[in-house]
Design a protein around this motif. Structure first.
Motif, PDB file in Angstrom:
ATOM      1  N   ALA A 166       0.850  -1.189   0.000  1.00 54.67           N
ATOM      2  CA  ALA A 166       0.000   0.000   0.000  1.00 54.67           C
ATOM      3  C   ALA A 166       0.885   1.238   0.000  1.00 54.67           C
ATOM      4  O   ALA A 166       2.017   1.224   0.490  1.00 54.67           O
ATOM      5  CB  ALA A 166      -0.919   0.008   1.221  1.00 54.67           C
ATOM      6  N   GLY A 167       0.366   2.332  -0.547  1.00 50.15           N
ATOM      7  CA  GLY A 167       1.157   3.560  -0.599  1.00 50.15           C
ATOM      8  C   GLY A 167       0.355   4.687  -1.199  1.00 50.15           C
ATOM      9  O   GLY A 167      -0.855   4.779  -0.974  1.00 50.15           O
ATOM     10  N   SER A 168       0.995   5.540  -1.984  1.00 51.43           N
ATOM     11  CA  SER A 168       0.296   6.692  -2.554  1.00 51.43           C
ATOM     12  C   SER A 168       1.063   7.246  -3.744  1.00 51.43           C
ATOM     13  O   SER A 168       2.262   7.004  -3.903  1.00 51.43           O
ATOM     14  CB  SER A 168       0.117   7.789  -1.498  1.00 51.43           C
ATOM     15  OG  SER A 168       1.378   8.282  -1.072  1.00 51.43           O
ATOM     16  N   ILE A 169       0.340   7.999  -4.573  1.00 45.70           N
ATOM     17  CA  ILE A 169       0.926   8.755  -5.680  1.00 45.70           C
ATOM     18  C   ILE A 169       0.478  10.203  -5.537  1.00 45.70           C
ATOM     19  O   ILE A 169      -0.710  10.479  -5.350  1.00 45.70           O
ATOM     20  CB  ILE A 169       0.486   8.205  -7.042  1.00 45.70           C
ATOM     21  CG1 ILE A 169       1.030   6.792  -7.267  1.00 45.70           C
ATOM     22  CG2 ILE A 169       0.951   9.119  -8.171  1.00 45.70           C
ATOM     23  CD1 ILE A 169       0.582   6.176  -8.568  1.00 45.70           C
ATOM     24  N   ASP A 170       1.427  11.121  -5.613  1.00 44.96           N
ATOM     25  CA  ASP A 170       1.151  12.558  -5.578  1.00 44.96           C
ATOM     26  C   ASP A 170       1.554  13.134  -6.933  1.00 44.96           C
ATOM     27  O   ASP A 170       2.732  13.361  -7.199  1.00 44.96           O
ATOM     28  CB  ASP A 170       1.943  13.210  -4.437  1.00 44.96           C
ATOM     29  CG  ASP A 170       1.667  14.700  -4.286  1.00 44.96           C
ATOM     30  OD1 ASP A 170       1.114  15.302  -5.231  1.00 44.96           O
ATOM     31  OD2 ASP A 170       2.029  15.265  -3.233  1.00 44.96           O
ATOM     32  N   LEU A 171       0.551  13.366  -7.795  1.00 42.07           N
ATOM     33  CA  LEU A 171       0.825  13.864  -9.144  1.00 42.07           C
ATOM     34  C   LEU A 171       1.205  15.338  -9.136  1.00 42.07           C
ATOM     35  O   LEU A 171       1.839  15.814 -10.080  1.00 42.07           O
ATOM     36  CB  LEU A 171      -0.408  13.649 -10.033  1.00 42.07           C
ATOM     37  CG  LEU A 171      -0.838  12.190 -10.232  1.00 42.07           C
ATOM     38  CD1 LEU A 171      -2.081  12.126 -11.108  1.00 42.07           C
ATOM     39  CD2 LEU A 171       0.286  11.362 -10.822  1.00 42.07           C
ATOM     40  N   GLN A 172       0.841  16.054  -8.088  1.00 45.73           N
ATOM     41  CA  GLN A 172       1.191  17.469  -8.000  1.00 45.73           C
ATOM     42  C   GLN A 172       2.679  17.649  -7.724  1.00 45.73           C
ATOM     43  O   GLN A 172       3.312  18.574  -8.241  1.00 45.73           O
ATOM     44  CB  GLN A 172       0.363  18.129  -6.901  1.00 45.73           C
ATOM     45  CG  GLN A 172       0.624  19.619  -6.715  1.00 45.73           C
ATOM     46  CD  GLN A 172      -0.368  20.235  -5.741  1.00 45.73           C
ATOM     47  OE1 GLN A 172      -1.582  20.070  -5.862  1.00 45.73           O
ATOM     48  NE2 GLN A 172       0.151  20.935  -4.736  1.00 45.73           N
ATOM     49  N   ASN A 173       3.238  16.779  -6.893  1.00 43.94           N
ATOM     50  CA  ASN A 173       4.646  16.898  -6.504  1.00 43.94           C
ATOM     51  C   ASN A 173       5.542  15.833  -7.122  1.00 43.94           C
ATOM     52  O   ASN A 173       6.727  15.739  -6.775  1.00 43.94           O
ATOM     53  CB  ASN A 173       4.753  16.830  -4.978  1.00 43.94           C
ATOM     54  CG  ASN A 173       4.130  18.033  -4.302  1.00 43.94           C
ATOM     55  OD1 ASN A 173       4.636  19.146  -4.419  1.00 43.94           O
ATOM     56  ND2 ASN A 173       3.013  17.829  -3.613  1.00 43.94           N
ATOM     57  N   ASN A 174       4.971  15.005  -8.013  1.00 42.05           N
ATOM     58  CA  ASN A 174       5.739  13.959  -8.701  1.00 42.05           C
ATOM     59  C   ASN A 174       6.445  13.029  -7.720  1.00 42.05           C
ATOM     60  O   ASN A 174       7.642  12.775  -7.823  1.00 42.05           O
ATOM     61  CB  ASN A 174       6.749  14.569  -9.672  1.00 42.05           C
ATOM     62  CG  ASN A 174       6.093  15.094 -10.938  1.00 42.05           C
ATOM     63  OD1 ASN A 174       5.006  14.656 -11.297  1.00 42.05           O
ATOM     64  ND2 ASN A 174       6.732  16.035 -11.585  1.00 42.05           N
TER      65      ASN A 174
END
Length: 410
Positions: free
Chosen positions: A297-305
């Motif tokens: 499990a984790g995350s993706i932040d497209l704003q901060n790459n």
């Protein structure tokens, strides 16, 4: 009797609502880099340690003042992005709050269960109501002592006795080692080489609870689990990603209504992967049973790459403690993985914003001298869109366009 289900920072959110922590009207997040976070912690705490590889810009900061908590980390040195959310108001106050001290941090050590007939957060005989809820000092206010240290690793220990709701006592020793991983170890954990252009920070925590008493812990008296909780900084373009086992009726083993049903615009559940909006603007929590939970499990932040992933062990048939604030029918059928998005409370106040990814060990009946160990690896990556796309495809078979489309929902 009113019952609740809380978990980690979720409890902190309720604590804030009821005076147990510092709250404020939600404000736009101020960008704070790693160096500024470290300087702030060093100003207010006595035992702050930065772990770094020589010649590498990545690093993390940990403190024994807050139970060997990893406060934050970076891939880019003092000027780099700081991943962990820190409760500046509470740290700055230099005071302990009632019920819970939600200092923040991207990985803290806790023990479960929280509620139920084997609860660690309620005294025997009291109702499961907020006024009676108290985080044990051993995992809330105790200072953990350093027993070993190098430039890239540090070990802390603490010991104490806990009593649960049933009245059972647990004399235990806690040991927690935080260790930076090298590039070869990152590749070994991932099972593939990193795409070109990726910067990373990765660390492992090795957590151990030893029965240091003179009697065996027994299921009928309650058992303990190791509970690791991470609080991270959100953005309008952040989604939590949680893989799960593709089995018949898998959705029956995913709970998404702990604080009311999570709306379709904030949650997408596919065959073996879910996306959960993590913008810090809408409070919600979900949990995955060990029957379906998977590592990663984790995350993706497209704003901060950036991309974050956590690796931990799941025991499908293990006993996982249940933290509901009630007398439970199934006290050992709790979640293995939890995810939380912060948001304003009913009165408009908010402790964060942050989002959270949590994992738990199974619970075991330990003989005197026996130890329960639970390891977790946290990895943060930064890079351009092409590199992150390659990484998300390798980790989760997830096209970034799917994340963009999900986050574009209104």
């Amino acid at each position: 009797m009113k019952s609740f289900l809380l978990s980690g920072c979720l409890a902190a959110g309720l604590a804030a609502c009821n005076g147990g922590g510092t709250t404020h009207e939600q404000q736009p997040m101020k960008p704070v880099n790693f160096g500024e976070d470290v300087a702030f912690l060093q100003q207010h705490l006595k035992n702050v340690v930065v772990l770094k590889h020589a010649g590498d810009s990545s690093g993390l900061v940990v403190t024994g003042d807050y139970q060997a908590r990893v406060m934050t980390s970076t891939t880019g040195g003092n000027a780099g992005k700081s991943f962990g959310w820190i409760n500046y108001d509470l740290v700055d106050s230099q005071k302990f709050a009632p019920h819970i001290n939600a200092f923040g941090g991207e990985e803290r050590f806790w023990l479960g269960p929280e509620g139920g007939q084997y609860a660690l957060f309620f005294p025997p005989g009291k109702t499961f109501d907020f006024v009676n809820w108290q985080t044990p000092g051993l995992i809330d206010t105790a200072h953990y002592a350093v027993t070993a240290q190098s430039d890239t690793a540090i070990t802390y220990q603490q010991q104490g006795t806990l009593q649960n709701y049933k009245g059972s006592s647990f004399t235990l020793q806690i040991s927690r080692t935080i260790r930076l991983l090298g590039n070869s170890e990152v590749t070994a954990q991932l099972g593939f080489d990193l795409p070109a252009g990726i910067k990373s920070i990765a660390y492992e925590t090795d957590n151990a609870v030893t029965n240091s008493g003179d009697s065996t812990w027994q299921e009928q008296n309650g058992l303990l689990s190791i509970w690791l909780l991470g609080m991270f900084k959100p953005s309008d373009q952040t989604a939590i990603v949680a893989p799960f086992q593709h089995i018949p009726n898998a959705k029956q083993h995913i709970t998404d209504d702990y604080f009311g049903k999570i709306s379709a615009q904030n949650l997408l559940i596919q065959d073996s992967l879910l996306l959960f909006r993590a913008d810090g603007k809408s409070r919600g929590k979900l949990g995955l049973s060990p029957l379906v939970a998977r590592r990663g499990a984790g995350s993706i932040d497209l704003q901060n790459n950036t991309l974050t992933v956590l690796f931990y062990e799941v025991v499908p048939q293990g006993r996982y403690v249940n933290s509901k604030w009630e007398q439970q029918k199934e006290p050992f059928k709790g979640d293995a993985v939890n995810c939380y998005n912060d948001g304003p409370l009913a009165d408009g106040t908010q402790m964060g914003p942050f989002y959270e990814v949590e994992s738990s060990s199974d619970a075991r009946a330990l003989n005197p001298g026996e130890t329960l160990r639970y390891r977790q690896v946290t990895m943060h990556f930064e890079g351009d869109t092409k590199a992150l796309q390659a990484l998300a495809a390798q980790l989760w078979q997830l096209p970034l366009k799917e994340v963009e489309q999900f986050l574009a929902k209104k």
